[in-house]
Design an enzyme around this catalytic site. Structure first.
Site, short mmCIF file in Angstrom:
data_model
loop_
_atom_site.label_atom_id
_atom_site.label_comp_id
_atom_site.label_asym_id
_atom_site.label_seq_id
_atom_site.Cartn_x
_atom_site.Cartn_y
_atom_site.Cartn_z
N HIS A 193 52.07 5.28 8.32
CA HIS A 193 50.83 6.06 8.24
C HIS A 193 50.03 5.94 9.53
O HIS A 193 49.58 4.85 9.89
CB HIS A 193 49.99 5.56 7.06
CG HIS A 193 48.83 6.45 6.73
ND1 HIS A 193 48.99 7.74 6.25
CD2 HIS A 193 47.49 6.27 6.82
CE1 HIS A 193 47.81 8.29 6.04
NE2 HIS A 193 46.88 7.42 6.39
N HIS A 236 47.07 8.29 12.09
CA HIS A 236 46.34 9.46 12.59
C HIS A 236 46.18 9.18 14.08
O HIS A 236 45.24 8.49 14.49
CB HIS A 236 44.97 9.60 11.93
CG HIS A 236 45.02 9.52 10.43
ND1 HIS A 236 45.61 10.48 9.66
CD2 HIS A 236 44.55 8.58 9.57
CE1 HIS A 236 45.49 10.15 8.38
NE2 HIS A 236 44.87 9.00 8.29
N GLN A 243 42.92 9.07 16.40
CA GLN A 243 41.86 8.09 16.15
C GLN A 243 42.01 6.84 17.02
O GLN A 243 41.08 6.03 17.09
CB GLN A 243 41.81 7.73 14.67
CG GLN A 243 41.36 8.92 13.81
CD GLN A 243 41.30 8.61 12.33
OE1 GLN A 243 41.39 7.46 11.91
NE2 GLN A 243 41.15 9.63 11.51
N TYR A 270 46.56 15.99 10.60
CA TYR A 270 45.64 16.97 10.01
C TYR A 270 44.73 17.70 10.99
O TYR A 270 43.98 18.60 10.60
CB TYR A 270 44.83 16.35 8.87
CG TYR A 270 43.94 15.18 9.18
CD1 TYR A 270 44.29 13.90 8.79
CD2 TYR A 270 42.71 15.35 9.80
CE1 TYR A 270 43.47 12.81 9.02
CE2 TYR A 270 41.87 14.27 10.03
CZ TYR A 270 42.26 13.00 9.64
OH TYR A 270 41.44 11.93 9.87
N HIS A 309 46.19 16.05 1.52
CA HIS A 309 45.38 14.96 2.08
C HIS A 309 44.94 13.93 1.05
O HIS A 309 45.10 12.73 1.23
CB HIS A 309 44.14 15.54 2.78
CG HIS A 309 43.23 14.50 3.37
ND1 HIS A 309 42.23 13.89 2.64
CD2 HIS A 309 43.21 13.93 4.59
CE1 HIS A 309 41.61 13.00 3.41
NE2 HIS A 309 42.19 13.01 4.59
N ARG A 338 40.53 14.68 -3.25
CA ARG A 338 39.22 15.25 -2.92
C ARG A 338 39.35 16.52 -2.08
O ARG A 338 38.55 17.43 -2.18
CB ARG A 338 38.38 14.23 -2.13
CG ARG A 338 37.90 13.06 -2.95
CD ARG A 338 37.29 11.98 -2.07
NE ARG A 338 38.31 11.39 -1.20
CZ ARG A 338 38.29 11.41 0.12
NH1 ARG A 338 37.29 11.96 0.76
NH2 ARG A 338 39.26 10.86 0.82
N HIS A 371 46.73 10.29 0.55
CA HIS A 371 45.75 9.20 0.41
C HIS A 371 45.40 9.06 -1.06
O HIS A 371 45.14 10.08 -1.73
CB HIS A 371 44.46 9.51 1.17
CG HIS A 371 44.58 9.54 2.66
ND1 HIS A 371 44.26 10.65 3.41
CD2 HIS A 371 44.96 8.60 3.54
CE1 HIS A 371 44.44 10.37 4.69
NE2 HIS A 371 44.86 9.14 4.80
N GLU A 427 41.36 4.87 -2.25
CA GLU A 427 41.02 3.99 -1.12
C GLU A 427 39.68 3.31 -1.32
O GLU A 427 39.52 2.14 -1.03
CB GLU A 427 41.00 4.81 0.18
CG GLU A 427 40.65 3.98 1.42
CD GLU A 427 40.65 4.79 2.71
OE1 GLU A 427 40.82 6.03 2.63
OE2 GLU A 427 40.49 4.18 3.77
N HIS A 467 47.08 3.62 0.83
CA HIS A 467 45.97 2.69 0.56
C HIS A 467 46.10 2.02 -0.81
O HIS A 467 46.37 0.83 -0.88
CB HIS A 467 44.59 3.33 0.72
CG HIS A 467 44.34 3.85 2.10
ND1 HIS A 467 44.45 3.06 3.21
CD2 HIS A 467 44.00 5.09 2.55
CE1 HIS A 467 44.19 3.78 4.29
NE2 HIS A 467 43.92 5.01 3.92
N ASP A 517 47.30 3.63 10.30
CA ASP A 517 46.21 4.51 9.87
C ASP A 517 45.27 4.92 11.01
O ASP A 517 45.60 5.79 11.80
CB ASP A 517 45.45 3.83 8.72
CG ASP A 517 44.50 4.79 8.00
OD1 ASP A 517 44.58 6.01 8.26
OD2 ASP A 517 43.71 4.32 7.17
ZN ZN Z 1 44.78 7.78 6.58
#
Ligand code: ZN
Length: 455
Positions: A54, A56, A59, A120, A207, A210, A232, A235, A269, A320
């Site tokens: 996992h 991203h 980031q 994403y 994703h 939510r 996800h 979490e 998570h 992550d």
């Molecule tokens: Zn993530």
């Protein structure tokens, strides 16, 4: 053809001494056994290099910049969210590619052989699609090729700002698609991955509960092929409450009640599950995708590893937010979280395997499963994702077998013992250093100087 001689190697049948592993020109393990020809590499310890399940990538550029508090002491996410949106108002495809190349290089130097990129950031600022819908996916593939890491690309479907189906706003618009456009993007991303290396693969990532509604989830799962499905899940407490108030069940409970979750799934998570949810998820065969360093950094909570592994659950680790890239520290943090919660020691060890061995075996097996990748074991026919470690140091100089793994994870040394890494046979890390380190770091530093980071 490459031949690796290992003083000790962790094979599916356990530790073996004086092993020679032959790699074929296509990047797979062709043989295990003595060779007439001289080895092309010699290592002290040879392990399967786990897949980082996992990430991203973009980031990574935020690491260390989000540790300040905002005006409201209860809002502990203030600095993280502010900077994330600030970045989302700036990042170009060139910048994303340079950041991803750096983080992929760091993963290889840390002993990972491959990555499942939960991707994403699809569109331009304001949510305007690029002329090439899969522009950003192509940049992730390019960064993977530059670094030589094995890639499972997981294009992410992200449609809403919450369970009340509010529209995306601000920086979030760069993530968004309706199911139709997402499926076009996904098809193009699959095409881009197919032009990469032969070991690259694709999956799909709704994703979260939510950001995707039940209809959208059913829609994309029906169309997205047979690759891995990542999402996800559970979490944070606020997320559990939001899902409960809209769907009438906690996220894990709802997913297991409504989908035939199986070994194709990887749930990321899972830090907010009840005992019953933990046991139920363990029985599905899905992988729990844990990111202990990021979960610690964000204050997400503690995954119930003792119950989950006690029920035979599969797990792996990922980085992550990429706040810090360290395979061995992810594993240590997972174990220490259990000890701190339960006031115990050797929480995840079993009768016949030490804590380090249990953690490493789980990460290698679960990572490969989550990435849909033929790897995770030193076995003929699998991709040669391998990490070779040095024992000419104070941490491993007199360590054998499981004690060597325990010393790597708990005794320090960790990444500094990593000497060689192969990803599908690509020998990208030698003497502890990535072959393209200077150019990749130089590009990353140029991007860092361009980005406005003042929040
Ligand atoms: Zn993530």
């Amino acid at each position: 053809m490459q031949i690796i001689h290992a003083k000790q190697a962790l094979t599916p049948t356990g530790w073996q001494s004086d092993v020679e592993v032959t790699l074929d020109a296509g990047g797979r393990i062709a043989g295990l056994g003595p060779q007439l020809r001289a080895p092309t590499s010699r290592v002290a310890l040879l392990l399967p290099a786990p897949l980082n399940l996992h990430s991203h990538a973009f980031q990574r550029a935020m690491a260390g910049l989000t540790e300040a508090r905002g005006p409201d002491p209860k809002d502990s996410f203030w600095s993280w969210r502010r900077l994330m949106y600030k970045f989302l108002d700036q990042l170009s495809p060139d910048q994303v590619e340079a950041i991803a190349a750096l983080v992929f290089m760091e993963m290889l130097e840390a002993g990972y052989g491959a990555v499942a990129e939960f991707h994403y950031l699809h569109h331009d600022v304001g949510g305007v699609p690029y002329r090439n819908l899969a522009e950003m996916s192509e940049r992730i593939v390019s960064a993977a090729l530059t670094s030589g890491i094995g890639l499972t690309l997981l294009p992410v479907h992200y449609q809403f700002g919450g369970c009340d189906l509010r529209p995306l706003n601000g920086g979030q618009q760069r993530f968004g698609n309706d199911p139709d456009r997402f499926m076009r993007l996904h098809t193009d991303a699959v095409g881009a991955v197919a032009l990469g290396a032969g070991d690259y693969a694709t999956g799909v990532a709704p994703h979260s509960l939510r950001a995707v509604n039940p209809e959208g989830l059913a829609d994309i799962l029906g169309q997205a092929g047979s690759g891995p499905v990542h999402m996800h899940l559970a979490e944070q407490v606020a997320e559990v409450d939001e899902v409960f108030s809209h769907l009438g069940a906690r996220p894990t409970e709802w997913l297991l009640d409504n989908y035939a979750v199986d070994d194709r799934w990887c749930l990321i998570h899972c830090t907010q599950m009840t005992e019953a949810e933990t046991a139920a998820l363990a029985k599905t065969g899905a992988v729990a995708g844990l990111c202990p360093l990021t979960e610690s950094n964000l204050g997400d909570g503690i995954f119930n590893g003792t119950t989950y592994m006690g029920q035979g659950g599969a797990l792996g680790v990922g980085s992550d937010s990429n706040v810090h890239i360290s395979l061995f520290e992810e594993l240590k943090t997972l174990e220490y979280s259990q000890r701190l919660r339960d006031l115990s020691r050797a929480a995840l060890a079993t009768k016949d395997r030490s804590t380090g061995r249990v953690l490493f075996d789980a990460a290698a097996k679960g990572g490969a499963q989550a990435g849909g990748r033929d790897s995770g074991r030193i076995e003929v026919g699998l991709w040669a994702d391998l990490v070779g470690l040095d024992d000419d140091n104070q941490w491993l100089c007199n360590r054998q077998g499981d004690a060597a793994l325990d010393s790597l994870i708990f005794g320090g040394g960790g990444k500094s013992c990593v000497r060689d890494v192969w990803s599908a046979g690509r020998h990208v890390v030698k003497e502890g250093r990535h072959s393209r380190r200077d150019a990749i770091v130089s590009n990353f530093k140029t991007v860092m100087r361009q980005l406005e980071t003042n929040i």
